[in-house]
Every structure is written in C-alpha cells, then in structure tokens.
Design a protein around this motif. Structure first.
Motif, PDB file in Angstrom:
ATOM      1  N   LYS A  42     -50.617 -16.345  12.504  1.00 20.09           N
ATOM      2  CA  LYS A  42     -49.334 -15.641  13.282  1.00 20.09           C
ATOM      3  C   LYS A  42     -48.735 -16.607  13.794  1.00 20.09           C
ATOM      4  O   LYS A  42     -48.349 -16.718  15.304  1.00 20.09           O
ATOM      5  CB  LYS A  42     -49.656 -14.550  14.245  1.00 20.09           C
ATOM      6  CG  LYS A  42     -49.821 -13.341  13.410  1.00 20.09           C
ATOM      7  CD  LYS A  42     -50.093 -11.655  14.171  1.00 20.09           C
ATOM      8  CE  LYS A  42     -50.367 -10.566  13.389  1.00 20.09           C
ATOM      9  NZ  LYS A  42     -50.496  -9.712  14.414  1.00 20.09           N
ATOM     10  N   ASP A  63     -50.329  -6.898   7.684  1.00 20.48           N
ATOM     11  CA  ASP A  63     -49.390  -7.199   7.977  1.00 20.48           C
ATOM     12  C   ASP A  63     -48.297  -7.847   7.424  1.00 20.48           C
ATOM     13  O   ASP A  63     -48.269  -8.621   6.042  1.00 20.48           O
ATOM     14  CB  ASP A  63     -49.840  -7.534   9.520  1.00 20.48           C
ATOM     15  CG  ASP A  63     -50.357  -9.076   9.063  1.00 20.48           C
ATOM     16  OD1 ASP A  63     -49.740  -9.698   8.217  1.00 20.48           O
ATOM     17  OD2 ASP A  63     -50.836  -9.817  10.047  1.00 20.48           O
ATOM     18  N   ARG A  64     -47.236  -8.591   7.857  1.00 23.21           N
ATOM     19  CA  ARG A  64     -46.148  -8.644   6.901  1.00 23.21           C
ATOM     20  C   ARG A  64     -46.212 -10.567   7.086  1.00 23.21           C
ATOM     21  O   ARG A  64     -45.809 -11.375   5.975  1.00 23.21           O
ATOM     22  CB  ARG A  64     -44.875  -8.798   7.829  1.00 23.21           C
ATOM     23  CG  ARG A  64     -44.193  -7.638   7.495  1.00 23.21           C
ATOM     24  CD  ARG A  64     -43.193  -7.366   8.661  1.00 23.21           C
ATOM     25  NE  ARG A  64     -42.593  -5.990   8.548  1.00 23.21           N
ATOM     26  CZ  ARG A  64     -41.883  -5.411   7.293  1.00 23.21           C
ATOM     27  NH1 ARG A  64     -41.099  -5.768   6.656  1.00 23.21           N
ATOM     28  NH2 ARG A  64     -41.066  -4.298   8.203  1.00 23.21           N
ATOM     29  N   ASP A 111     -50.479  -3.150  10.746  1.00 28.54           N
ATOM     30  CA  ASP A 111     -51.355  -4.057  11.361  1.00 28.54           C
ATOM     31  C   ASP A 111     -52.661  -4.477  12.127  1.00 28.54           C
ATOM     32  O   ASP A 111     -53.354  -4.020  12.568  1.00 28.54           O
ATOM     33  CB  ASP A 111     -50.544  -4.587  13.120  1.00 28.54           C
ATOM     34  CG  ASP A 111     -50.735  -5.588  14.200  1.00 28.54           C
ATOM     35  OD1 ASP A 111     -50.820  -6.498  13.229  1.00 28.54           O
ATOM     36  OD2 ASP A 111     -50.708  -5.511  15.161  1.00 28.54           O
ATOM     37  N   HIS A 135     -46.589  -1.344   6.746  1.00 32.58           N
ATOM     38  CA  HIS A 135     -47.307  -2.225   7.482  1.00 32.58           C
ATOM     39  C   HIS A 135     -47.950  -1.091   8.895  1.00 32.58           C
ATOM     40  O   HIS A 135     -47.546  -0.966   9.738  1.00 32.58           O
ATOM     41  CB  HIS A 135     -47.026  -3.141   8.133  1.00 32.58           C
ATOM     42  CG  HIS A 135     -46.235  -4.429   6.642  1.00 32.58           C
ATOM     43  ND1 HIS A 135     -46.876  -4.710   5.442  1.00 32.58           N
ATOM     44  CD2 HIS A 135     -44.339  -3.835   6.088  1.00 32.58           C
ATOM     45  CE1 HIS A 135     -45.617  -5.211   4.844  1.00 32.58           C
ATOM     46  NE2 HIS A 135     -44.755  -4.933   5.067  1.00 32.58           N
TER      47      HIS A 135
END
Length: 364
Positions: free
Chosen positions: A90, A175-176, A207, A205
């Motif tokens: 991230k 997640d994305r 997480d 999604h």
C-alpha cells in the motif's frame, strides 16, 4: 601452518558462529494466521541457518511500516540489523527504501515485490536504490487459477447449474491495491473468461478480514441466490463468508462450494471436513526462502548471478484432504523443524539453482 589451523577452525565452527542479523517488518498482525505462519517459517529457516532473526508487526498499517523502518534503521550501529526484509504494501515502499538507504541497511523484498509503476519510477533492484538487493515473490496467479479451476471442476461434477444453464460464482478478494491480490484476482477472472459455463456475478473486496468477509458475503448471498460457488482471496474471508451462509440456514460445501488461500490449521481442518472445496497455500514460506538467499549472499554467493534480482517462483500447492493431514502432521509445531541448509548453494556448491517447491517440505 597458521592458515591451515585457521581454515580448519572455521570449517569446524557451527553455523551460529557465522551468524548475521535480519529484521523482518511483518505487515500483518500477530492475530493473523497467515502472517504468523510466515514468521514461524522464517524462524525455522533462521534457526537452521544460524541467522539472528527479529520480527516486528505493523498491524496492517502502512504508516506503521514506515515508522518501524525508521526505528530499526535509526538504532545505534551495533544494534542495527545486517539486513531488512520488507513486504511492499500500500504505497510504503519508496519511503521505507529512502530510510534504509540513508542508514546503509541492505533490503530484500519478500511476498510482494515492486509494482510496475514503482519499478518505472525507481528502477529495478540495485539501480536507483543501491541497497535494494532483490526480491522473491510467489507467482500469485497460481493460487487464483488453481482454486478457481478446482471450484469449477467440482461444480461441474455435481451439476450445479442454474436455470440459465450456467454455474454462478461470487468472489471476495483481499484488496484493490496489493500486488498479490491484484494478480490472484486476475488469474481467477481469466478462468471465468475461458469457460463459457461459468459466470462471475460480482467481485467485492474485504481487506483480508473475516468480519468484512461475513458482511460482504451476507449481502451477496441475498443479491445472488443462484450462486453456488464463492471464491475467496484468503482463508479468513472464506471463514466469514461461511458464517454468513450458515446464518441463512445453508451449509458450506453443500449448498455453496468455497475456495480459500493460505495454510492455517483451521483451513486445513475445513478442507479435510469438506467445507472447503479448494485450498491453495505454501507461499507463506517466501520469507524462509528469502533467508536462504540472504544467507548465501552474505557468504559470497550472489543469487543475482544465476537467478536475477527479481525472482518470481511458483510456491502454491493445491491441498487435497490427504495433503492437508500431512501438512498438519509436518507443521504442527509453531516453529517446524526443517533443515534449510540443504537448500543453500553456499553450503551445497553442487546445486545448480534454488528449489522453492513447497511439496518438498511436506516430505519426510
């Protein structure tokens, strides 16, 4: 004569006498089975190779990953690790590398490597960031493909076709933005595209979380009552989705077939009981394999000479109930007793390359 005695003494010394230190900034939490398995796999490799290993947890917080990198790199030189092991998560990579670079601490990436946009901006390992030695990541596509194909095969065998003659699947990914999640999703979607009798009704999604998996699945099951398959990005999401199905009065493995990724004990038991139809795992050992590479690098055998600096290797195994039982027997202890010295090219000069086949670790 002195050199002969010194050489003999060095050969006689145990691995611990050659010890060096590695700090792994674990992006997960202590409560996540996957990241605990990853840490314990690394501890097994470290114990076998005589490496001083420290594991610190960032709790799924990319800012905390940066803070931990700053804390470790800012220690007095005598307490600073010889190497940092990181997992790109991230958007934390560039700042973590700048901190490590300024402190002169070499870095190796495991589990998640550079995204294409990060590579375009910062270059490959040993280019812009000279302290970035390399990366080792699992071929994440394998997990997405194996689990989706196994779900489809079993659905066909049971004849789980809807009124439109199609098999309907739901997907809840991790997640994305994480590279491994994106690649798992892409491979799953490629299986859908390649099979005209399989329909993906919706992908959402969660997480990587069990509670969000339950919440998202509850809504999806109500929205798509014809769905008979649920593909999950990890085991926790699958467990949450199973809870949602049970609350609707239906049975996992009977009314809806589930897949999962990871090797938690709970996942293995659910695979044995048939609640999970497809389970892929083994990639948690990427950190352990990375320590083998660092061990050799530290002793003058540079993996870049034969493997390159960015390594992607297939590490996933599709678990049958029999393999799940074998896994529980082999990895029942928190830190499994595995001889990693046999994988080192420094200790075994006759080896042509590195083997990262998880099934080897399941053998006696």
């Amino acid at each position: 004569m002195f050199r002969i005695l010194l050489t003999a003494l060095l050969l006689w010394l145990p691995l611990s006498a050659w010890a060096f230190s590695v700090t792994f900034i674990n992006p997960g939490t202590r409560l996540e089975p996957y990241w605990n398995d990853a840490a314990n796999g690394m501890r097994a490799a470290a114990r076998s190779l005589g490496i001083e290993l420290e594991v610190v947890y960032a709790g799924r917080d990319p800012l905390r990953q940066i803070e931990l990198t700053r804390e470790v790199a800012g220690r007095p030189e005598e307490r600073r690790p010889d190497y940092l092991l990181l997992s790109v998560e991230k958007g934390s990579f560039a700042e973590q590398m700048r901190i490590a670079e300024s402190a002169g601490v070499p870095v190796f990436l495991a589990y998640n490597g550079l995204r294409p946009e990060e590579r375009a901006r910062h270059g490959a390992p040993r280019e812009h960031f000279r302290e970035l030695l390399g990366s080792l990541i699992p071929v994440a596509e394998t997990a997405g493909r194996l689990t989706a194909e196994a779900l489809l095969e079993e659905a066909r065998r049971r004849g789980l076709y809807g009124n439109d003659g199609k098999i309907h699947m739901l997907a809840i990914s991790g997640d994305r933005s994480t590279d491994s999640s994106i690649r798992r999703n892409r491979a799953m979607q490629a299986v859908v595209a390649a099979n005209s009798d399989l329909v993906l009704d919706q992908i959402v999604h969660a997480d990587w979380r069990r509670d969000l998996g339950k919440l998202k699945a509850s809504l999806l099951f109500e929205r798509y009552p014809q769905a008979t398959l649920l593909w999950a990005g990890n085991d926790l999401i699958a467990f949450g989705a199973m809870e949602a199905l049970r609350e609707q009065g239906r049975t996992p493995g009977v009314d809806v077939l589930f897949s999962a990724i990871n090797t938690s004990d709970e996942a293995m038991h659910r695979r044995i009981r048939g609640e999970l139809t497809a389970l892929a795992g083994g990639h948690f050992m990427a950190g352990g394999w990375s320590l083998v590479l660092l061990y050799d690098y530290h002793h003058g055998v540079d993996f870049a000479d034969t493997e390159g600096v960015e390594m992607q290797r297939p590490m996933f195994t599709l678990f049958t109930p029999e393999l799940a039982r074998r896994y529980l027997d082999r990895f029942g202890e928190p830190v499994p007793d595995i001889d990693f010295t046999r994988y080192s090219r420094h200790l075994n000069p006759e080896r042509d390359g590195y083997s990262f086949d998880f099934k080897e670790l399941l053998e006696p």
